[in-house]
Design a protein around this motif. Structure first.
Motif, PDB file in Angstrom:
ATOM      1  N   GLU A 112       0.834  -1.208   0.000  1.00 32.07           N
ATOM      2  CA  GLU A 112       0.000   0.000   0.000  1.00 32.07           C
ATOM      3  C   GLU A 112       0.869   1.260   0.000  1.00 32.07           C
ATOM      4  O   GLU A 112       0.647   2.195  -0.773  1.00 32.07           O
ATOM      5  CB  GLU A 112      -0.913  -0.021   1.233  1.00 32.07           C
ATOM      6  N   ARG A 115       2.769   1.873  -3.287  1.00 29.46           N
ATOM      7  CA  ARG A 115       1.880   2.462  -4.303  1.00 29.46           C
ATOM      8  C   ARG A 115       1.672   3.950  -4.044  1.00 29.46           C
ATOM      9  O   ARG A 115       1.710   4.773  -4.963  1.00 29.46           O
ATOM     10  CB  ARG A 115       0.521   1.753  -4.297  1.00 29.46           C
ATOM     11  N   ARG A 116       1.422   4.337  -2.795  1.00 25.61           N
ATOM     12  CA  ARG A 116       1.202   5.744  -2.457  1.00 25.61           C
ATOM     13  C   ARG A 116       2.422   6.582  -2.837  1.00 25.61           C
ATOM     14  O   ARG A 116       2.274   7.683  -3.371  1.00 25.61           O
ATOM     15  CB  ARG A 116       0.896   5.881  -0.963  1.00 25.61           C
ATOM     16  N   HIS A 118       4.731   5.751  -5.150  1.00 26.29           N
ATOM     17  CA  HIS A 118       4.863   5.691  -6.606  1.00 26.29           C
ATOM     18  C   HIS A 118       3.921   6.682  -7.301  1.00 26.29           C
ATOM     19  O   HIS A 118       4.289   7.323  -8.286  1.00 26.29           O
ATOM     20  CB  HIS A 118       4.600   4.266  -7.094  1.00 26.29           C
ATOM     21  N   TYR A 119       2.717   6.797  -6.787  1.00 25.65           N
ATOM     22  CA  TYR A 119       1.716   7.676  -7.408  1.00 25.65           C
ATOM     23  C   TYR A 119       1.704   9.072  -6.767  1.00 25.65           C
ATOM     24  O   TYR A 119       0.727   9.808  -6.900  1.00 25.65           O
ATOM     25  CB  TYR A 119       0.330   7.019  -7.351  1.00 25.65           C
ATOM     26  N   GLN A 135       1.492  -9.787  -3.934  1.00 27.79           N
ATOM     27  CA  GLN A 135       1.609  -8.331  -3.863  1.00 27.79           C
ATOM     28  C   GLN A 135       2.848  -7.855  -4.610  1.00 27.79           C
ATOM     29  O   GLN A 135       2.803  -6.848  -5.317  1.00 27.79           O
ATOM     30  CB  GLN A 135       1.678  -7.874  -2.397  1.00 27.79           C
ATOM     31  N   GLU A 138       2.115  -7.913  -8.323  1.00 25.34           N
ATOM     32  CA  GLU A 138       1.232  -6.794  -8.677  1.00 25.34           C
ATOM     33  C   GLU A 138       2.010  -5.482  -8.731  1.00 25.34           C
ATOM     34  O   GLU A 138       1.819  -4.676  -9.641  1.00 25.34           O
ATOM     35  CB  GLU A 138       0.085  -6.687  -7.669  1.00 25.34           C
ATOM     36  N   LEU A 139       2.885  -5.252  -7.752  1.00 23.41           N
ATOM     37  CA  LEU A 139       3.689  -4.027  -7.737  1.00 23.41           C
ATOM     38  C   LEU A 139       4.582  -3.954  -8.977  1.00 23.41           C
ATOM     39  O   LEU A 139       4.661  -2.913  -9.634  1.00 23.41           O
ATOM     40  CB  LEU A 139       4.540  -3.953  -6.467  1.00 23.41           C
ATOM     41  N   GLU A 142       2.774  -3.014 -12.056  1.00 18.66           N
ATOM     42  CA  GLU A 142       2.444  -1.584 -12.088  1.00 18.66           C
ATOM     43  C   GLU A 142       3.684  -0.725 -12.337  1.00 18.66           C
ATOM     44  O   GLU A 142       3.579   0.507 -12.363  1.00 18.66           O
ATOM     45  CB  GLU A 142       1.796  -1.169 -10.769  1.00 18.66           C
ATOM     46  N   ILE A 144       6.392  -0.678 -10.343  1.00 15.27           N
ATOM     47  CA  ILE A 144       6.985  -0.294  -9.054  1.00 15.27           C
ATOM     48  C   ILE A 144       8.095  -1.290  -8.738  1.00 15.27           C
ATOM     49  O   ILE A 144       7.834  -2.479  -8.546  1.00 15.27           O
ATOM     50  CB  ILE A 144       5.921  -0.277  -7.937  1.00 15.27           C
TER      51      ILE A 144
END
Length: 160
Positions: A112, A115-116, A118-119, A135, A138-139, A142, A144
């Motif tokens: 989590e 992601r925060r 990265h974005y 996880q 998935e990262l 994306e 990451i």
């Protein structure tokens, strides 16, 4: 004081200092000895030579092995430059301590928080924590970047 060479199931070598051989056996039996690198408690004692204090003994000056060329081959120089397993383990521990000192432990919130960051929803900083293989995939999907580095508990604590 007894100093024993020890190794865990993952072949990490380290020293253990004990009041006696009996104290080592007792602590091992109670599961109190663990690898400082991976925290494994599957420990075994390695054979070791007795320590001899030879502080007055010196190698004769200018001693050359008979029949040996004075210039080392490239292969010999390469082997001599290679770090020993003990040096590699010390470097690994230094890196682990550096990671522990310079990153924030976000624990189970790693995916989590990554992601925060990265974005741009959270400040950019180094973080560490725990992520499942799913996880992590998935990262990476994306874009990451993450990497796994097992961080031993000893790296998170000050050493005397």
């Amino acid at each position: 004081m007894k100093v024993f060479d020890l190794s865990c199931e993952n072949e990490h070598r380290f020293e253990g200092w004990f009041a006696s051989a009996q104290a080592y056996d007792e602590q091992l039996g109670r599961g109190l000895i663990e690898c400082p690198v991976c925290a494994s408690r599957a420990i075994r004692r390695l054979p070791s030579a007795p320590r001899l204090n030879l502080s007055d003994a010196r190698e004769p000056a200018g001693k050359v092995q008979p029949g040996k060329d004075e210039r080392a081959s490239d292969a010999e120089r390469l082997v001599a430059a290679m770090p020993t397993p003990e040096q590699l383990q010390a470097l690994w521990m230094k890196m682990a301590r550096h990671l522990a000192d310079t990153t924030e432990d976000v624990g189970e919130r790693f995916a989590e928080e990554a992601r925060r960051i990265h974005y741009d929803e959270a400040p950019r900083r180094g973080i560490r924590g725990v992520a499942t293989p799913e996880q992590r995939t998935e990262l990476e999907d994306e874009g990451i970047e993450v990497f796994s580095f097992p961080l031993p508990a000893v790296a998170k604590e000050p050493l005397q």
